[in-house]
Design a protein around this motif. Structure first.
Motif, PDB file in Angstrom:
ATOM      1  N   THR A   3       1.558  21.693  33.522  1.00  0.00           N
ATOM      2  CA  THR A   3       2.500  21.502  34.621  1.00  0.00           C
ATOM      3  C   THR A   3       2.259  22.588  35.655  1.00  0.00           C
ATOM      4  N   LYS A   4       2.567  22.268  36.905  1.00  0.00           N
ATOM      5  CA  LYS A   4       2.409  23.253  37.971  1.00  0.00           C
ATOM      6  C   LYS A   4       3.570  24.223  37.948  1.00  0.00           C
ATOM      7  N   ALA A   6       5.656  27.078  40.128  1.00  0.00           N
ATOM      8  CA  ALA A   6       5.889  27.429  41.527  1.00  0.00           C
ATOM      9  C   ALA A   6       5.178  28.735  41.844  1.00  0.00           C
ATOM     10  N   ARG A  67       9.996  23.049  49.701  1.00  0.00           N
ATOM     11  CA  ARG A  67       8.758  23.685  49.237  1.00  0.00           C
ATOM     12  C   ARG A  67       7.588  22.716  49.319  1.00  0.00           C
ATOM     13  N   THR A  68       6.402  23.275  49.446  1.00  0.00           N
ATOM     14  CA  THR A  68       5.180  22.478  49.411  1.00  0.00           C
ATOM     15  C   THR A  68       4.949  22.041  47.975  1.00  0.00           C
ATOM     16  N   PRO A  69       4.025  21.111  47.733  1.00  0.00           N
ATOM     17  CA  PRO A  69       3.749  20.685  46.348  1.00  0.00           C
ATOM     18  C   PRO A  69       3.332  21.832  45.422  1.00  0.00           C
ATOM     19  N   CYS A  70       2.763  22.893  45.968  1.00  0.00           N
ATOM     20  CA  CYS A  70       2.372  24.016  45.100  1.00  0.00           C
ATOM     21  C   CYS A  70       3.447  25.092  45.015  1.00  0.00           C
ATOM     22  N   GLY A  71       4.625  24.850  45.603  1.00  0.00           N
ATOM     23  CA  GLY A  71       5.750  25.750  45.415  1.00  0.00           C
ATOM     24  C   GLY A  71       6.023  26.748  46.510  1.00  0.00           C
ATOM     25  N   TRP A  93       5.550  17.840  58.338  1.00  0.00           N
ATOM     26  CA  TRP A  93       5.380  17.450  56.930  1.00  0.00           C
ATOM     27  C   TRP A  93       4.055  16.740  56.705  1.00  0.00           C
ATOM     28  N   GLU A  97       1.163  17.917  53.970  1.00  0.00           N
ATOM     29  CA  GLU A  97       0.631  17.017  52.948  1.00  0.00           C
ATOM     30  C   GLU A  97      -0.891  17.029  52.939  1.00  0.00           C
TER      31      GLU A  97
END
Length: 100
Positions: A3-4, A6, A67-71, A93, A97
């Motif tokens: 799992t990623k 943050a 937050r961005t997808p990477c936190g 946004w 992305e």
């Protein structure tokens, strides 16, 4: 399954980040230049991530900030973007992305 997590990146104000950058101008052509990241300033090592983070979060983020997808927290707003001449106008946004 992984799992990623943050990203834990300390917030730096835009003013702090400006101290990390050395602005280089060509003599006789002051309108054109580039920036170099100083390796160290104020007895601390500088990181490109601080520059990137200050662009995404020019205001100190709250715990519930988007937050961005990477936190990475994002406090930047569309209406504050100044696009380069000829660049298409696009919501912030969509840029995030594509980048992350």
């Amino acid at each position: 399954m992984k799992t990623k997590n943050a990203a834990v990146v300390p917030w730096h104000s835009p003013a702090e980040v400006m101290d990390m950058i050395y602005d280089v101008r060509e003599p006789g052509c002051e309108a054109v230049g580039y920036a170099l990241l100083r390796p160290r300033s104020r007895q601390s090592v500088n990181h490109v991530m601080a520059v990137f983070g200050s662009k995404l979060a020019p205001f100190k983020p709250e715990a519930d900030a988007p937050r961005t997808p990477c936190g990475l927290p994002v406090t930047a707003r569309d209406h504050r973007l100044i696009l380069a001449q000829g660049a298409p106008d696009t919501p912030l946004w969509r840029l995030l992305e594509i980048m992350i």
